[in-house]
Design an enzyme around this catalytic site. Structure first.
Site, PDB file in Angstrom:
ATOM      1  N   ASP A 299       0.459   7.736  10.599  1.00 11.12           N
ATOM      2  CA  ASP A 299      -0.153   7.681   9.270  1.00 11.12           C
ATOM      3  C   ASP A 299      -1.198   8.790   9.104  1.00 11.12           C
ATOM      4  O   ASP A 299      -1.815   9.237  10.068  1.00 11.12           O
ATOM      5  CB  ASP A 299      -0.807   6.303   9.111  1.00 11.12           C
ATOM      6  CG  ASP A 299      -1.397   6.092   7.739  1.00 11.12           C
ATOM      7  OD1 ASP A 299      -0.643   6.185   6.753  1.00 11.12           O
ATOM      8  OD2 ASP A 299      -2.612   5.820   7.653  1.00 11.12           O
ATOM      9  N   GLU A 333       3.147  11.470   8.678  1.00  8.07           N
ATOM     10  CA  GLU A 333       3.021  11.405   7.222  1.00  8.07           C
ATOM     11  C   GLU A 333       2.006  12.450   6.780  1.00  8.07           C
ATOM     12  O   GLU A 333       0.815  12.327   7.065  1.00  8.07           O
ATOM     13  CB  GLU A 333       2.563  10.018   6.774  1.00  8.07           C
ATOM     14  CG  GLU A 333       2.405   9.907   5.256  1.00  8.07           C
ATOM     15  CD  GLU A 333       1.158   9.160   4.821  1.00  8.07           C
ATOM     16  OE1 GLU A 333       1.132   8.684   3.673  1.00  8.07           O
ATOM     17  OE2 GLU A 333       0.189   9.074   5.610  1.00  8.07           O
TER      18      GLU A 333
END
Length: 695
Positions: A299, A333
């Site tokens: 993330d 990401e």
């Protein structure tokens, strides 16, 4: 290092490039073949997919699932752990913000459903123990971690996760963890911004102003503190010490605040500290040692110091290999649609891959907003950004929507609000077909196969697969069905479920769709026709993919060699006249053909490095390459080497498609004086050229 600028215009889209010809069954040349789109239409040429442990990432099909919103197999864990208040509570099945009860056992219970979709890898949102409730919401998503060693009790136990992974592996499926290194849950407060209770000093205040490094140097700073009842809530224990955090206030998403600022109040870890790099690396090594997952999705990658990734990625994959997981894979990401921004993390950052937001944004524009088709051809032409010595655009993760930006169904309804139900369904099918047939690895977002639409991004795109009690979910118009989210939505007969399962079958049947080069073939803006080939040089078979993205039937041509093709999938008519393939396709359709005979190898006549130039924070080194038969479908592989003053060389890039060039971060060239390129036609024949790098 400054490089000589070359003003040169590349043709990013090209029409009627010479290729193979058409169906052997089309003799005489003007005979046509009607193509039908059927689930059982695929005539498999190769189904030799490796077992999960040794399977390459390019052979995967992902299913991205949020456990809390998927299936509730153990209602006893719906509220978390009452013995640990920070990870307890938050269940409210009527609220789109709160916990809904889905769990890891629920994912395992639905493995038949997931595998029936053609999926080989499951990626779950974070499942480590979270802070369940913060002032701005509930941790149903899993991104507010307090304990990096234990599964969140809302989702189950460590044993539940081990059971899921064992069950998936028994089916030759992989399981990927979603991990966070940028931040932890919001525990640290600032005396200058918060009351002792942790609330803001000012009424209606929602953030603490960011303090820059320049302001820190002048003596301005925050004084961090932690409430007494929360001083030891984080695991490992070193994460409880505020000295390992930036403590500079909230990010405003620009400049240094994007790296050093708190992510919407979440405690921003100072990932520039060696102790933090070592500590977090050990945390995630331990997770691999205990659970044996098959990879990580990371993330908020762009909010972490890039030096962290340079150390973290190689250390994690090496640890996994030592444990007997040779194909452990990491993808990050990076919320950026520009390949120059995305590729920074696969080149300088040393991460194996990233989620391709550029693919998602451009497919949305073209298919859901009727924007220029050249956006697609330019997207793939710019794959050169990813081709350094150890990265490939075929490793990128393609997707259409997700839990943050929203669903493909919502984009269709938002961009084309006046179309009918059938067109919505067809556009969703075409979007998934583009994802499965283009270079890269497809990721299906849970619920898209049931026609979920949502009302936007974030929690509005996190509907329940089990019957929902959320009113703003249940009033949505789902695509391809009369059901709503108030119903059970594990329907294996939904037209999108069947269509995606068929796409998976096609992809698994043709190696070129998984490992082949993506070569733009035709772009017709007026007719809205886009065609590309997927070619594996080791096979020299051409898989020709044609999309009619117009709502009208279209007739169009693509040049052809004297080769023959066989039908793979899709719908429409095609015939060969002389050296031309003539297509007649209905609106919003695709067709696939595979060449029966191999593409002929071409002889390289010349290869010459041209003057380098700078663009998008890259140094481009273009190469002029010519072939003995320029009118043909020509393939070549270029390998670039940096040459040091002492003559030593290091491979720095590759390129396999037009326009031939290397795209490199300037700092990667600083140690070289020359660059050498070797071009091969995939056989024994090759040519090379060396040029001086101009400072």
């Amino acid at each position: 290092m400054r490089h000589k600028t070359l003003f040169h215009t590349f043709r990013l889209t090209f029409f009627c490039i010479t290729v193979g010809t058409i169906l052997a069954a089309c003799s005489p040349a003007q005979k046509s073949q009607k193509i039908k789109d059927e689930v059982d239409s695929v005539n498999a040429t190769s189904t030799n997919i490796e077992p999960y442990l040794t399977r390459d990432i390019q052979d995967e099909i992902f299913y991205f699932v949020m456990p809390d919103r998927f299936h509730n197999a153990k209602p006893s864990n719906d509220n978390g752990d009452p013995n640990r208040p920070i990870s307890f509570g938050g269940l409210d099945k009527n609220s789109k913000w709160a916990f809904h009860g889905g769990d890891i056992a629920g994912v395992e219970a639905k493995l038949d459903y997931i595998q029936g979709l053609g999926v080989s890898s499951i990626w779950m949102t974070p499942i480590l123990r979270n802070r369940a409730i913060q002032p701005d919401g509930f941790g149903h998503h899993g991104y507010w971690v307090v304990d990096f060693t234990e599964i969140d009790p809302h989702f189950g136990s460590n044993d539940d996760l081990k059971s899921l992974i064992a069950a998936a592996h028994a089916r030759d499926m992989k399981v990927f963890f979603d991990i966070i290194t940028n931040h932890t849950a919001d525990v640290i407060k600032y005396e200058e911004c918060h009351m002792p209770s942790g609330e803001f000093l000012e009424e209606n205040q929602k953030a603490c102003a960011f303090i820059s490094s320049a302001e820190l140097a002048e003596g301005k700073k925050y004084t961090p503190f932690v409430r007494e009842d929360e001083k030891n809530v984080k695991v490992p224990a070193w994460l409880n010490d505020p000295k390992y955090y930036n403590n500079q206030g909230d990010s405003f998403w620009q400049g240094e605040s994007a790296i050093k600022g708190d992510f919407v109040g979440l405690d921003d870890i100072d990932t520039s500290q060696p102790e933090v790099i070592d500590g977090l690396t050990e945390v995630f090594k331990d997770l691999i040692s205990e659970f044996k997952p098959d990879g990580f999705r990371i993330d908020t990658v762009k909010h972490v110091d890039i030096e962290f990734w340079q150390a973290f990625g190689p250390a994690i994959t090496e640890h996994a290999k030592k444990l007997g997981i040779p194909e452990f894979f990491i993808f990050g990401e990076v919320y950026d649609g520009n390949p120059a921004g995305l590729s920074k993390y696969t080149t300088v950052g040393k991460l194996p891959s990233v989620l391709d937001f550029g693919f998602a944004f451009n497919v949305k524009d073209v298919l859901m907003n009727n924007k220029s088709l050249s956006q697609l051809s330019s997207l793939f032409d710019n794959d050169d950004y990813y081709r350094d010595a150890d990265s490939s655009p075929n490793d990128l993760l393609n997707f259409l929507g997700n839990h943050d930006m929203g669903r493909v169904g919502h984009f269709i309804q938002q961009g084309l609000p006046d179309i009918d139900e059938q067109e919505m369904l067809q556009r969703s099918k075409l979007g998934h077909a583009l994802m499965f047939f283009s270079r890269g690895v497809p990721v299906v977002y849970y619920g898209d196969e049931q026609g979920f639409t949502g009302d936007g991004g974030d929690v509005d795109a996190r509907e329940n697969m089990d019957p929902s009690q959320v009113a703003v979910y249940n009033d949505n118009n789902l695509i391809g069905t009369k059901q709503t989210t108030a119903d059970d939505n594990f329907n294996t007969q939904h037209p999108l479920y069947l269509s995606i399962a068929n796409l998976a079958k096609i992809r698994n049947s043709y190696p070129s769709l998984r490992h082949g080069e993506h070569i733009n073939r035709a772009v017709d803006e007026n007719k809205r026709v886009y065609a590309f080939s997927r070619v594996m040089p080791s096979l020299m078979q051409d898989l020709l993919v044609v999309f009619n993205l117009s709502t009208h039937a279209q007739q169009f041509e693509i040049s052809a060699e004297q080769k023959s093709y066989k039908y793979v999938a899709g719908e429409g008519k095609v015939k060969k006249i002389d050296d031309t393939l003539q297509f007649d396709m209905p609106g919003l359709s695709y067709s696939l053909f595979e060449s029966i005979e191999p593409i002929s190898y071409s002889t390289i006549s010349k290869v010459e490095i041209q003057a380098s130039y700078e663009e998008n924070d890259r140094v481009f080194i273009p190469v002029d390459i010519t072939f003995d038969k320029p009118e043909r479908f020509n393939l070549a592989k270029l390998t670039f080497f940096g040459v040091r003053a002492n003559g030593e060389e290091t491979q720095i890039a590759t390129d396999t498609t037009f326009p031939y060039r290397a795209a490199l971060m300037p700092e990667l060239l600083s140690e070289f004086i020359d660059v050498r390129v070797v071009a091969t036609n995939y056989r024994e024949q090759s040519k090379e050229h060396t040029a001086r790098l101009i400072n």
